[in-house]
Design a protein around this motif. Structure first.
Motif, PDB file in Angstrom:
ATOM      1  N   PHE A   1       0.835  -1.198   0.000  1.00 61.02           N
ATOM      2  CA  PHE A   1       0.000   0.000   0.000  1.00 61.02           C
ATOM      3  C   PHE A   1       0.873   1.253   0.000  1.00 61.02           C
ATOM      4  CE2 PHE A   1      -2.080   3.283   2.646  1.00 61.02           C
ATOM      5  CZ  PHE A   1      -3.158   3.583   1.833  1.00 61.02           C
ATOM      6  N   MET A   2       1.902   1.262   0.843  1.00 60.88           N
ATOM      7  CA  MET A   2       2.791   2.416   0.943  1.00 60.88           C
ATOM      8  C   MET A   2       3.589   2.608  -0.354  1.00 60.88           C
ATOM      9  SD  MET A   2       2.112   3.575   3.922  1.00 60.88           S
ATOM     10  CE  MET A   2       3.419   4.570   4.584  1.00 60.88           C
ATOM     11  N   ILE A   3       4.092   1.530  -0.925  1.00 57.84           N
ATOM     12  CA  ILE A   3       4.856   1.637  -2.169  1.00 57.84           C
ATOM     13  C   ILE A   3       3.970   2.091  -3.316  1.00 57.84           C
ATOM     14  CG2 ILE A   3       6.121   0.309  -3.902  1.00 57.84           C
ATOM     15  CD1 ILE A   3       7.722   1.016  -1.376  1.00 57.84           C
ATOM     16  N   ASP A   4       2.728   1.607  -3.372  1.00 56.02           N
ATOM     17  CA  ASP A   4       1.797   2.069  -4.405  1.00 56.02           C
ATOM     18  C   ASP A   4       1.583   3.581  -4.289  1.00 56.02           C
ATOM     19  OD1 ASP A   4       1.530  -0.488  -5.377  1.00 56.02           O
ATOM     20  OD2 ASP A   4      -0.400  -0.866  -4.388  1.00 56.02           O
ATOM     21  N   GLY A   5       1.448   4.088  -3.074  1.00 53.42           N
ATOM     22  CA  GLY A   5       1.296   5.525  -2.865  1.00 53.42           C
ATOM     23  C   GLY A   5       2.541   6.290  -3.249  1.00 53.42           C
ATOM     24  N   LEU A   6       3.704   5.743  -2.907  1.00 53.71           N
ATOM     25  CA  LEU A   6       4.974   6.376  -3.257  1.00 53.71           C
ATOM     26  C   LEU A   6       5.154   6.427  -4.772  1.00 53.71           C
ATOM     27  CD1 LEU A   6       7.550   7.606  -2.109  1.00 53.71           C
ATOM     28  CD2 LEU A   6       8.533   5.319  -2.040  1.00 53.71           C
ATOM     29  N   GLU A   7       4.802   5.348  -5.456  1.00 54.97           N
ATOM     30  CA  GLU A   7       4.901   5.335  -6.925  1.00 54.97           C
ATOM     31  C   GLU A   7       3.931   6.331  -7.557  1.00 54.97           C
ATOM     32  OE1 GLU A   7       4.317   1.199  -7.864  1.00 54.97           O
ATOM     33  OE2 GLU A   7       6.478   0.818  -7.846  1.00 54.97           O
ATOM     34  N   ALA A   8       2.718   6.446  -7.024  1.00 54.81           N
ATOM     35  CA  ALA A   8       1.750   7.414  -7.552  1.00 54.81           C
ATOM     36  C   ALA A   8       2.263   8.840  -7.347  1.00 54.81           C
ATOM     37  CB  ALA A   8       0.395   7.231  -6.869  1.00 54.81           C
ATOM     38  N   TRP A   9       2.854   9.110  -6.176  1.00 52.74           N
ATOM     39  CA  TRP A   9       3.438  10.426  -5.906  1.00 52.74           C
ATOM     40  C   TRP A   9       4.556  10.719  -6.902  1.00 52.74           C
ATOM     41  CZ3 TRP A   9       8.592  11.088  -4.418  1.00 52.74           C
ATOM     42  CH2 TRP A   9       8.961  12.398  -4.128  1.00 52.74           C
ATOM     43  N   TRP A  10       5.447   9.754  -7.117  1.00 52.69           N
ATOM     44  CA  TRP A  10       6.584   9.971  -7.996  1.00 52.69           C
ATOM     45  C   TRP A  10       6.133  10.224  -9.436  1.00 52.69           C
ATOM     46  CZ3 TRP A  10      10.959  11.972  -8.152  1.00 52.69           C
ATOM     47  CH2 TRP A  10      11.840  11.746  -9.203  1.00 52.69           C
ATOM     48  N   GLU A  11       5.143   9.490  -9.914  1.00 50.08           N
ATOM     49  CA  GLU A  11       4.641   9.707 -11.277  1.00 50.08           C
ATOM     50  C   GLU A  11       4.104  11.129 -11.446  1.00 50.08           C
ATOM     51  OE1 GLU A  11       4.897   7.929 -14.127  1.00 50.08           O
ATOM     52  OE2 GLU A  11       6.232   6.736 -12.863  1.00 50.08           O
ATOM     53  N   GLN A  12       3.474  11.652 -10.406  1.00 43.16           N
ATOM     54  CA  GLN A  12       2.940  13.009 -10.488  1.00 43.16           C
ATOM     55  C   GLN A  12       4.040  14.059 -10.352  1.00 43.16           C
ATOM     56  OE1 GLN A  12      -0.065  13.969  -7.587  1.00 43.16           O
ATOM     57  NE2 GLN A  12      -0.316  16.019  -8.362  1.00 43.16           N
ATOM     58  N   ARG A  13       5.016  13.850  -9.489  1.00 41.36           N
ATOM     59  CA  ARG A  13       6.032  14.852  -9.169  1.00 41.36           C
ATOM     60  C   ARG A  13       7.307  14.741  -9.986  1.00 41.36           C
ATOM     61  NH1 ARG A  13       6.239  18.940  -7.690  1.00 41.36           N
ATOM     62  NH2 ARG A  13       7.624  18.945  -5.922  1.00 41.36           N
ATOM     63  N   LYS A  14       7.527  13.636 -10.682  1.00 38.91           N
ATOM     64  CA  LYS A  14       8.765  13.415 -11.424  1.00 38.91           C
ATOM     65  C   LYS A  14       9.135  14.577 -12.351  1.00 38.91           C
ATOM     66  CE  LYS A  14       8.541   9.803 -13.933  1.00 38.91           C
ATOM     67  NZ  LYS A  14       8.582   8.500 -14.588  1.00 38.91           N
ATOM     68  N   PRO A  15       8.185  15.153 -13.091  1.00 35.22           N
ATOM     69  CA  PRO A  15       8.554  16.263 -13.978  1.00 35.22           C
ATOM     70  C   PRO A  15       9.126  17.482 -13.248  1.00 35.22           C
ATOM     71  CG  PRO A  15       6.387  15.418 -14.554  1.00 35.22           C
ATOM     72  CD  PRO A  15       6.779  14.775 -13.256  1.00 35.22           C
ATOM     73  N   GLY A  16       8.848  17.646 -11.986  1.00 36.59           N
ATOM     74  CA  GLY A  16       9.334  18.791 -11.227  1.00 36.59           C
ATOM     75  C   GLY A  16      10.732  18.628 -10.670  1.00 36.59           C
ATOM     76  N   TYR A  17      11.310  17.457 -10.806  1.00 34.33           N
ATOM     77  CA  TYR A  17      12.652  17.206 -10.299  1.00 34.33           C
ATOM     78  C   TYR A  17      13.648  17.115 -11.447  1.00 34.33           C
ATOM     79  CZ  TYR A  17      10.948  16.364  -5.603  1.00 34.33           C
ATOM     80  OH  TYR A  17      10.409  16.523  -4.361  1.00 34.33           O
ATOM     81  N   PRO A  18      14.798  17.776 -11.325  1.00 31.98           N
ATOM     82  CA  PRO A  18      15.791  17.699 -12.394  1.00 31.98           C
ATOM     83  C   PRO A  18      16.431  16.310 -12.457  1.00 31.98           C
ATOM     84  CG  PRO A  18      16.671  18.892 -10.504  1.00 31.98           C
ATOM     85  CD  PRO A  18      15.216  18.603 -10.212  1.00 31.98           C
ATOM     86  N   VAL A  19      16.912  15.984 -13.610  1.00 34.80           N
ATOM     87  CA  VAL A  19      17.599  14.699 -13.789  1.00 34.80           C
ATOM     88  C   VAL A  19      18.962  14.807 -13.123  1.00 34.80           C
ATOM     89  CG1 VAL A  19      18.569  13.101 -15.478  1.00 34.80           C
ATOM     90  CG2 VAL A  19      16.406  14.268 -15.950  1.00 34.80           C
TER      91      VAL A  19
END
Length: 85
Positions: free
Chosen positions: A63-81
């Motif tokens: 459950f926690m990892i699913d939430g973390l993955e959903a957060w990352w998919e939404q926020r990934k564009p805001g973080y530089p490579v």
């Protein structure tokens, strides 16, 4: 990252408490609600942004990892490579 108590879905009174001036019509009893949601959330301390996620399973590591993955998919564009070399 944190989770909270399971919430029954339906028109329930939430312990006879209301956050509005006029009381909302609700059922008197939660006759064994079949639908439940488990809330979870992430807080980004530097930006102060929060991300809420909900699931129907128990509060497990999946459950926690699913939430973390959903957060990352939404926020990934805001973080530089980041390239370490």
């Amino acid at each position: 990252m944190d989770t909270k108590a399971t919430v029954n879905l339906g028109e329930y009174s939430r312990g006879v408490k209301s956050r509005v001036l006029n009381a909302v019509k609700a059922l008197d009893h939660d006759m064994a609600s079949k639908a439940k949601l488990i809330p979870g959330g992430l807080l980004e301390p530097v930006s102060g942004r929060s991300f809420l996620f909900f699931g129907e399973s128990y509060k497990t590591s999946d459950f926690m990892i699913d939430g973390l993955e959903a957060w990352w998919e939404q926020r990934k564009p805001g973080y530089p490579v980041f390239v370490p070399w």
